[in-house]
Scaffold this active site. Sequence first.
Site, PDB file in Angstrom:
ATOM      1  N   ARG A  60      -7.676  -1.669  -6.053  1.00  0.00           N
ATOM      2  CA  ARG A  60      -7.908  -3.044  -5.604  1.00  0.00           C
ATOM      3  C   ARG A  60      -9.038  -3.708  -6.392  1.00  0.00           C
ATOM      4  NH1 ARG A  60      -4.949  -3.316  -0.773  1.00  0.00           N
ATOM      5  NH2 ARG A  60      -3.907  -1.290  -0.670  1.00  0.00           N
ATOM      6  N   HIS A  84     -10.553  -3.118   1.746  1.00  0.00           N
ATOM      7  CA  HIS A  84     -10.935  -1.783   1.258  1.00  0.00           C
ATOM      8  C   HIS A  84     -11.857  -1.816   0.037  1.00  0.00           C
ATOM      9  CE1 HIS A  84      -9.450   2.663   1.482  1.00  0.00           C
ATOM     10  NE2 HIS A  84     -10.726   2.504   1.806  1.00  0.00           N
ATOM     11  N   LYS A 126       1.035   9.235  -5.566  1.00  0.00           N
ATOM     12  CA  LYS A 126      -0.319   8.777  -5.271  1.00  0.00           C
ATOM     13  C   LYS A 126      -1.370   9.844  -5.593  1.00  0.00           C
ATOM     14  CE  LYS A 126      -3.133   7.356  -1.275  1.00  0.00           C
ATOM     15  NZ  LYS A 126      -3.083   6.843   0.105  1.00  0.00           N
ATOM     16  N   CYS A 142      -6.408   3.736  -3.326  1.00  0.00           N
ATOM     17  CA  CYS A 142      -6.620   2.386  -2.793  1.00  0.00           C
ATOM     18  C   CYS A 142      -7.815   1.627  -3.351  1.00  0.00           C
ATOM     19  CB  CYS A 142      -6.766   2.460  -1.274  1.00  0.00           C
ATOM     20  SG  CYS A 142      -5.342   3.166  -0.421  1.00  0.00           S
ATOM     21  N   ASP A 147       0.847  -1.196   0.000  1.00  0.00           N
ATOM     22  CA  ASP A 147       0.000   0.000   0.000  1.00  0.00           C
ATOM     23  C   ASP A 147       0.880   1.243   0.000  1.00  0.00           C
ATOM     24  OD1 ASP A 147      -2.011   1.842   0.246  1.00  0.00           O
ATOM     25  OD2 ASP A 147      -3.006   0.852   1.909  1.00  0.00           O
ATOM     26  N   ASP A 148       0.808   2.026  -1.073  1.00  0.00           N
ATOM     27  CA  ASP A 148       1.552   3.288  -1.213  1.00  0.00           C
ATOM     28  C   ASP A 148       3.060   3.094  -1.382  1.00  0.00           C
ATOM     29  OD1 ASP A 148      -0.916   4.442  -0.876  1.00  0.00           O
ATOM     30  OD2 ASP A 148      -0.414   5.564   0.933  1.00  0.00           O
ATOM     31  N   HIS A 195       1.598   2.430   3.810  1.00  0.00           N
ATOM     32  CA  HIS A 195       0.626   3.510   4.036  1.00  0.00           C
ATOM     33  C   HIS A 195       0.797   4.021   5.467  1.00  0.00           C
ATOM     34  CE1 HIS A 195      -3.338   5.346   4.662  1.00  0.00           C
ATOM     35  NE2 HIS A 195      -3.586   5.246   3.358  1.00  0.00           N
TER      36      HIS A 195
END
Length: 470
Positions: free
Chosen positions: A82, A137, A312, A78, A38-39, A239
């Site tokens: 996904r 998420h 991002k 996010c 994530d990130d 993240h």
Amino acid sequence: MLIQTLCRLAVILVTLFGIAPMMAQANQLPSFIVIFCDDLGYGDLSCFGHPTIHTPHLDRMAVEGQRWTNFYVGASVCTPSRAALLTGRLPIRNGMMSGKRRVLFPNSMGGLPDSEVTIAELLKQAGYATAAIGKWHLGHHAQFLPTRHGFESYWGIPYSNDMDHRRGKVNYREEARKDADFVPPFESFDVPILENERIIERPANQHTITRRYTQKAIEFIENHREEPFFLYLAHNLPHIPLYAGEEFLKTSKRGLYGDVVEEIDDGVGRILNTLEELELADNTLVVFTSDNGPWLSMHLHGGSAGLLKQGKGTTYEGGMRVPTILWSPGMLEPKVETQIGSTLDLLPTFCAMARVDLSNDRKLDGYDLSGVLKGETEESPRKEMFYWRSAELWAVRWGPWKAHFTTQGCYGIGEKREQHDPPLVFHLGHDPSEKVNVAAHHPEIVRKLKALAEAHRKSIEPAEDQLVKK
């Protein structure tokens, strides 16, 4: 007489050289593991050029496998990213991208629609064991959880680890900007851990979350060693807020952010070692990548896009081109691949390798990359990439050429929204940092990219906006 002689010879060969087991292995369905950070930025791994973050296991994975340098996600934040990976469809097609809200929040009522078909559902129909571990998420209400989308089990945090922030506990973002090593009490974020559909811990102890995700992944592999499996391991980190296990704190030259990435790398090493110890490595495809680019406005608590522009939230390369490594000693020839690929391609690729029929009525945006991965074909079927932000097409790539019709900077930093007519045009082979607009020198390319974008927009059918659903 000749036939009898040949049969005896076949029996001798099977006995001496084990041809029968080899043939059985060749017919065995491959297993798949997706490790989704994530990130994590394009420049955050040592094998992608970071000078101080030490990632020996991912470096090994890159040397023994394939490092894809032009690999994209389906969105730069996010939730829609996904949805794109798991369905093989741009999230604008299934309501998981919105013009009003960019991701799902704890007060959101929507999620991935039941009408969507995920990798897990397709592989499960072919006899695969399936599990999701980590960040979901895609809707935290029961009807949207992994167990309702083809995963037989789920263990993890259902949304971003900075949500459910307890106001007044600590101003994490303000403190993080002042102190690169600031770690807030994990109780400041009241995020839950779910086991299947039940909360088993709240707030989640995020100091141990990476280690626990890795351990759960290893247990799943061990428990399903005798059958094909699909494991979706989606880390909540790097993240913000950043948390590293005690043995990794203050060990990286990059500070806390490096500690976090290096702990994820250690977990990757443990998973690869498990596959080798169980003699599963040759028949398991492991994909390591990120959901979008780095959160640059988090300063030293955010990552790096390397030579790519922005991060991002944007449709610049730093927002949607991600570090990607694919590994399977028995199936892939090692190489650095510079052709275009995407997380959208994982669903059709896995299904092709698992011999799952995809002849249905839904529009997929992914391509089968299995031929390129295994060296059976030279050309990637993916020639284009569409960059959506909110509910609009902002940019398009065709071959090395990219056109920006709309641009805007990262969360909290960068320029304001701006329209471009004619579009900004960059040659990403010559200029991956998107510094030199060459539109004036290539009017034929401008026309081609505008036509490609218009045709793509017309292919999109409206879907109910799940991100604002009440």
